[in-house]
Design an enzyme around this catalytic site. Structure first.
Site, mmCIF file in Angstrom:
data_model
loop_
_atom_site.group_PDB
_atom_site.id
_atom_site.type_symbol
_atom_site.label_atom_id
_atom_site.label_comp_id
_atom_site.label_asym_id
_atom_site.label_seq_id
_atom_site.Cartn_x
_atom_site.Cartn_y
_atom_site.Cartn_z
ATOM 1 C CG HIS A 1 -1.615 1.262 1.516
ATOM 2 N ND1 HIS A 1 -2.964 1.449 1.285
ATOM 3 C CD2 HIS A 1 -1.168 2.437 2.029
ATOM 4 C CE1 HIS A 1 -3.304 2.668 1.644
ATOM 5 N NE2 HIS A 1 -2.230 3.299 2.093
ATOM 6 C CD GLU A 2 1.936 3.551 3.726
ATOM 7 O OE1 GLU A 2 2.221 4.610 3.129
ATOM 8 O OE2 GLU A 2 0.939 3.436 4.458
ATOM 9 C CG HIS B 1 0.466 6.249 -0.732
ATOM 10 N ND1 HIS B 1 -0.668 6.790 -1.292
ATOM 11 C CD2 HIS B 1 0.075 5.694 0.457
ATOM 12 C CE1 HIS B 1 -1.708 6.565 -0.484
ATOM 13 N NE2 HIS B 1 -1.286 5.904 0.564
ATOM 14 C CD GLU C 1 -4.388 6.816 2.411
ATOM 15 O OE1 GLU C 1 -4.150 5.601 2.590
ATOM 16 O OE2 GLU C 1 -3.507 7.690 2.429
#
Length: 302
Positions: free
Chosen positions: A143-144, A147, A221
């Site tokens: 997930h990070e 980004h 997100e």
């Protein structure tokens, strides 16, 4: 979006472009109104200050975030398992490996920041390391990393320029009666005092910027959840991690939460601010999306 193996997201690209266009227009309108009300020199000064502060935030985003979360960079020798996970995910995603950090706090969370994929940092807390399984932590790290691949920090920093300038003006216009922005002087048409015009316009711009940035932040997100789930092919692991993180933060003392609240917007799970002010979508919405992806992956192919 950067060219990696993360699943593409045309919706995120469109939203980023639209929000940056709208907020850029707001910023220009703010400067024009200010120049007309308080003088060209003041308008130019605010424009330079707003852009300059945004550039500083962008160029120093990794250092600012690490300080806010009280984190430190760690080497492969200090955190071999964590580095190993990120190595595997970066190879899988075909992207540069970011620096790795750990924040010594019981708050279970993680974040990524940096002005480009080559200057990024991914950080986890000691709280999350002790809470999640290996698969759950890999879901969080994916997930990070998404980004970073989406260049979220660059987009969010540029988009925040109008809000930064408006916030500065709101604070400054409150001292209008003391002589700033012409004090109590009225314009040539005997209208409102200059400081009051500046205050009203800056409040409107700040409010619109606040809402647009929150809407974009919530979507990004969801996009990061989706990209991370497709990269690892284990959306259920990320869903389990999000549930554990949410439950874990409810058991953390309020004092510890306040210590890292400044970096909440960057984290995978919000530390503070609910409802309209929240930078993250509701947990239920995130879990529903991950459940749909899990169902799609489990569906037998013809």
């Amino acid at each position: 979006m950067a060219r990696t193996r993360f699943v593409g997201d045309a919706g995120l690209t469109a939203r980023m472009t639209l929000v940056m266009f709208l907020l850029g227009g707001l910023f220009v309108a703010l400067v024009v109104v200010l120049a007309a009300a308080a003088g060209q020199g003041i308008g130019i000064l605010v424009a330079v200050a707003g852009i300059g502060f945004a550039v500083y935030q962008w160029s120093s985003s990794d250092k600012i975030a690490m300080r806010a979360m009280r984190a430190r960079e760690v080497t492969p020798q200090e955190a071999p398992e964590l580095h190993g996970m990120i190595d595997r995910l970066c190879t899988l995603a075909d992207m540069p490996k970011p620096r790795v950090g750990i924040a010594d706090t019981s708050v279970p969370n993680a974040f990524a920041t940096g002005r480009s994929p080559d200057r990024a940092v991914v950080c986890v807390t000691t709280g999350i390391l002790g809470l999640l399984t290996t698969q759950e932590l890999e879901g969080v790290l994916a997930h990070e990393l998404s980004h970073v691949a989406h260049r979220d920090v660059l987009v969010m920093t540029v988009a925040s320029s109008s809000g930064i300038a408006a916030g500065m003006l709101t604070q400054g216009a409150q001292y209008g009666g003391l002589g700033f922005f012409g004090g109590g002087r009225r314009d040539n048409n005997n209208g409102l005092p200059v400081w009051l015009v500046v205050l009203l316009v800056s409040l409107v711009v700040y409010a619109v910027s606040f809402v647009l940035l929150r809407l974009l932040s919530r979507y990004r997100e969801l996009s990061a959840d989706r990209a991370g789930a497709y990269l690892t092919l284990k959306p259920a692991a990320l869903a389990s991690a999000l549930q554990k993180i949410s439950g874990g933060m409810q058991r953390v003392p309020e004092r510890d939460l306040r210590q890292v609240s400044a970096g909440s917007a960057l984290c995978i799970s919000p530390i503070s601010l609910k409802g309209l002010a929240s930078t993250h979508p509701p947990l239920e919405k995130r879990l529903e999306q991950l459940a749909r992806i899990q169902g799609e992956l489990d569906r037998p192919t013809a």
